[in-house]
Write a protein that holds these residues in place. Structure first.
Motif, PDB file in Angstrom:
ATOM      1  N   VAL A  46       0.824  -1.197   0.000  1.00 51.07           N
ATOM      2  CA  VAL A  46       0.000   0.000   0.000  1.00 51.07           C
ATOM      3  C   VAL A  46       0.865   1.257   0.000  1.00 51.07           C
ATOM      4  O   VAL A  46       0.737   2.124  -0.853  1.00 51.07           O
ATOM      5  N   VAL A  62      -3.661   3.043  -4.819  1.00 48.98           N
ATOM      6  CA  VAL A  62      -4.022   4.008  -3.773  1.00 48.98           C
ATOM      7  C   VAL A  62      -3.417   5.378  -3.998  1.00 48.98           C
ATOM      8  O   VAL A  62      -3.718   6.322  -3.262  1.00 48.98           O
ATOM      9  N   MET A  81      -6.578   7.570   4.684  1.00 45.04           N
ATOM     10  CA  MET A  81      -7.217   6.966   3.518  1.00 45.04           C
ATOM     11  C   MET A  81      -8.460   7.780   3.158  1.00 45.04           C
ATOM     12  O   MET A  81      -9.419   7.833   3.945  1.00 45.04           O
ATOM     13  N   LEU A  84     -12.346   6.466  -0.231  1.00 43.98           N
ATOM     14  CA  LEU A  84     -12.287   5.010  -0.142  1.00 43.98           C
ATOM     15  C   LEU A  84     -13.265   4.355  -1.097  1.00 43.98           C
ATOM     16  O   LEU A  84     -14.374   4.870  -1.348  1.00 43.98           O
ATOM     17  N   ASP A  88     -11.035  -1.287  -1.606  1.00 46.44           N
ATOM     18  CA  ASP A  88     -10.048  -1.055  -0.559  1.00 46.44           C
ATOM     19  C   ASP A  88     -10.305  -1.938   0.672  1.00 46.44           C
ATOM     20  O   ASP A  88      -9.498  -1.953   1.603  1.00 46.44           O
ATOM     21  N   TYR A  92      -5.538  -4.516   6.961  1.00 48.06           N
ATOM     22  CA  TYR A  92      -4.367  -3.666   6.772  1.00 48.06           C
ATOM     23  C   TYR A  92      -3.337  -3.955   7.859  1.00 48.06           C
ATOM     24  O   TYR A  92      -3.661  -4.059   9.038  1.00 48.06           O
TER      25      TYR A  92
END
Length: 126
Positions: A46, A62, A81, A84, A88, A92
């Motif tokens: 990410v 991203v 973030m 979104l 997604d 994480y």
């Protein structure tokens, strides 16, 4: 030890901020990264940031929506973030690497990170 927080459920177009706090006094020695894993998929890079906070990297999916930052005084790395999308949705993970390396093959590879936090679920509803 890495302790992540901030996951949750959000509607598409919304925002969340993940935090990852590191214990110990050597946080500044570590380059930090965020990865994610969706059900049935491989772990995906990410974002990553250098130990000084001066060089952020982002995965293509991203880029332009997520922002990584770190506060070395608080031993914490963040992942903001925005915008979104349902895609997604994933668990994480924050991770730490204690040596410098350049190129996506390094900072983007989960195998290069020796230390991992527990996963945080992020769910984006459509």
């Amino acid at each position: 030890q890495l302790q992540a927080s901030g996951g949750g459920l959000v509607q598409a177009g919304g925002s969340l901020r993940l935090s990852c706090a590191a214990s110990g006094r050597t946080f500044i020695s570590y380059h930090m990264g965020w990865f994610r894993q969706a059900p049935g998929k491989e772990r995906e890079f990410v974002s990553a940031i250098s130990r000084s906070g001066g060089t952020p990297y982002y995965g293509d999916s991203v880029k332009g929506r997520f922002t990584i930052s770190r506060d070395n005084a608080k031993n914490t790395v963040y992942l903001q973030m925005d915008s979104l999308k349902p895609e997604d949705t994933a668990v994480y993970y924050c991770a730490a690497r204690d040596y410098y390396c350049s190129g996506y093959g390094c900072y983007g590879s989960a195998t290069r990170y020796a230390y991992w936090g527990q996963g945080n679920q992020v769910t984006v509803s459509s």
